[in-house]
Design an enzyme around this catalytic site. Sequence first.
Site, PDB file in Angstrom:
ATOM      1  N   TYR A   1      49.896  38.206  35.828  1.00 48.51           N
ATOM      2  CA  TYR A   1      50.941  39.284  36.202  1.00 48.51           C
ATOM      3  C   TYR A   1      52.385  39.107  36.510  1.00 48.51           C
ATOM      4  CZ  TYR A   1      51.902  43.922  38.352  1.00 48.51           C
ATOM      5  OH  TYR A   1      52.574  45.154  38.627  1.00 48.51           O
TER       6      TYR A   1
ATOM      7  N   SER B   1      43.436  35.751  36.469  1.00 49.79           N
ATOM      8  CA  SER B   1      44.138  36.695  37.000  1.00 49.79           C
ATOM      9  C   SER B   1      44.372  37.919  35.970  1.00 49.79           C
ATOM     10  CB  SER B   1      45.409  36.358  37.486  1.00 49.79           C
ATOM     11  OG  SER B   1      46.004  37.245  38.209  1.00 49.79           O
ATOM     12  N   GLN B   2      45.541  38.179  35.768  1.00 42.73           N
ATOM     13  CA  GLN B   2      45.773  39.527  34.666  1.00 42.73           C
ATOM     14  C   GLN B   2      45.129  38.916  33.389  1.00 42.73           C
ATOM     15  OE1 GLN B   2      49.358  42.266  34.034  1.00 42.73           O
ATOM     16  NE2 GLN B   2      49.756  40.384  32.923  1.00 42.73           N
TER      17      GLN B   2
ATOM     18  N   ASP C   1      39.521  34.324  47.426  1.00 45.31           N
ATOM     19  CA  ASP C   1      40.828  34.820  46.679  1.00 45.31           C
ATOM     20  C   ASP C   1      41.555  35.623  47.452  1.00 45.31           C
ATOM     21  OD1 ASP C   1      42.471  35.753  44.477  1.00 45.31           O
ATOM     22  OD2 ASP C   1      40.875  35.363  42.993  1.00 45.31           O
TER      23      ASP C   1
ATOM     24  N   HIS D   1      38.058  28.143  47.818  1.00 42.21           N
ATOM     25  CA  HIS D   1      39.251  28.248  46.546  1.00 42.21           C
ATOM     26  C   HIS D   1      39.662  29.625  46.522  1.00 42.21           C
ATOM     27  CE1 HIS D   1      39.348  24.263  44.801  1.00 42.21           C
ATOM     28  NE2 HIS D   1      38.170  24.176  45.263  1.00 42.21           N
TER      29      HIS D   1
END
Lengths: 308, 306
Positions: free
Chosen positions: A86, A169-170, A255, A283
Amino acid sequence: MEVDRNYRCKVVKPDDFDEFWDGVLSDVNAIDLDPSMEKDDLRSNDEVDVYQVYYNSLDHVRISAWYSVPKGATGKLPAMIQLPGYQSDPPIAREWAAKGYACISVNPRGKVRSRTQFDPGYPGLLTYGIVDKNSYSYRGFYVDAWRAVDFLLSRPEVDGANIGAVGGSQGGGLAITISAMRKEVKAVSISAPYLCGYMDAIELTHAYPFHEINDYLHTHPERREDVENTVAYFDGISFADKIECAVILNVGLQDNVVPPETGYAVFDAIASNNKKFYEYDGHGHDAGRYMHDAIIDKFFEAELKGGN
Amino acid sequence: MYGNKPADFENFWDDVDNDLAGISIAPEVEYIRMRSNNDADLYGVRITSVGPYRLFAYLSIPKGEGPFPAIYYVPKNGSVHEVIPQGTATGIRSRYVTFSVAGRGMRNSDKPYTAMYPGQLTDGLESADTYVYRGIIADALRGLEYLITRPEVDSTRIVAWGNDIAVLAAARRNEITHVVSTPAYLFDPVEHALKTSSYPLAEYSDYLRLYPDRKHDVESILSMYNTRWHAPEVKAETLLRADHSSGIYNPDVLSDLENGIAGNVTVHESERSSFKDGLFAEKWITEKFFGADATAIVPEHWRSAL
């Protein structure tokens, strides 16, 4: 907080989901791709040639990308689509080319080099035009990524039967949508996928970028129903039942950007029978990258190069 | 290798300070309703740096009685300009003044100079005076100069947070009391760039591949910015966020920087987990500003580790 691995998101796939996206694809298919490609000597090295690429997308927005190919390669190459996060700037994916893939790294609209015609900014992209599915930022943004397939198919050095997609992610969210909408994608690696379970994520976490939606609803509470209606068309979970290719998906249980609960939910919704899930305790948004990178390499080696 | 501290080092940086002193900060402050909430108010701030160049910054001020400790997010090597970094608990805005400056070339400060990434790190690398980082470091210093004018800020608790620029800013401005720095590209930059193909450091190796005859000049220019030479002026208590031992800026490589910094230094070797590394930094600054019994404000999925 304890992660609920059986978490189910609220999103309901709209009845006219296919009709909406068929219409969008019809619009973009009427636009000539018109790709251009120019060697970038500064970014090329002894192993890899790098090119600056541009092509047309929805609303005639010109999209940029980095295209990396192994230097001196002969014959058809398996190909990779690298999808961006992102807020990070899209990388030049020389490492994929060094492994023998022709790799396109896409800069969808609003990213560096693709900002001239559309630039909602950060924060901003996640809620731009969110009151209507036809004005929402990701309508074009998704298509920009999907058109990378067309670029690869236009290249003589690419083996169109062996195309993969990878992102975190994105980039993971985009990897879900591209593998759902472009059947040419044979294998997909999805890490810490963003853009899944939007309306759950904004309650499960209070960190940007998902928090942009909370900011928006705090300012425009009367728009909540519109927002919910719009994002249902863009939620990775709504796309997941279209994914038939080979899939690996990984999440980090701590996360802080993308709630891992939504990762379980989207994985459960993926239609493919060839799918595998990896969770990494200890993580965050890295989703165990230092361990998982080797798994990704082996996965694509097997799926796109016929390796074991 | 890294060579010697340039003979004209002090003059060069004094000139930067003189340039800044000759330009009014000229702040314009505008309330941003959408990013304000029950914890804090957000403002967009425009200030002038050397050039003159107009910059944009986000200033978040907690509700309630101050003054408050401040987190100063210095300019970074990336296009996106955030209110607070991605993944940070938004609740920190209830505890700290946060101030995030977009250095020239970043979004919101990209007129007339729009940086590319990669690209920014070698812009203007023809000379020390034209190198874009002269302006970017000035931007970081100008941001600090504005921040300390704010009555809401507790001047005894100001942390500069970012990459190498946080160290440079602390070297040039003693108002910075603490530093959280992740060295990425300005510690012995040429030496380490030649060992990697990963960006941002690889921007230097890309450049030297195309212009190998400029290596001596590039080393000379970058020596002005090498945190090795700035370290002795850093009096602030510092957290160095080192790479894992397998990475470029691992604790061994950073030992000269660690030993060179005048203030107390803590080195944290990356555990290759954004959760563990992030939690360590949040707990470190919380302890420094609020004492050992204070609880860090962290995202939901980290709380069970507190």
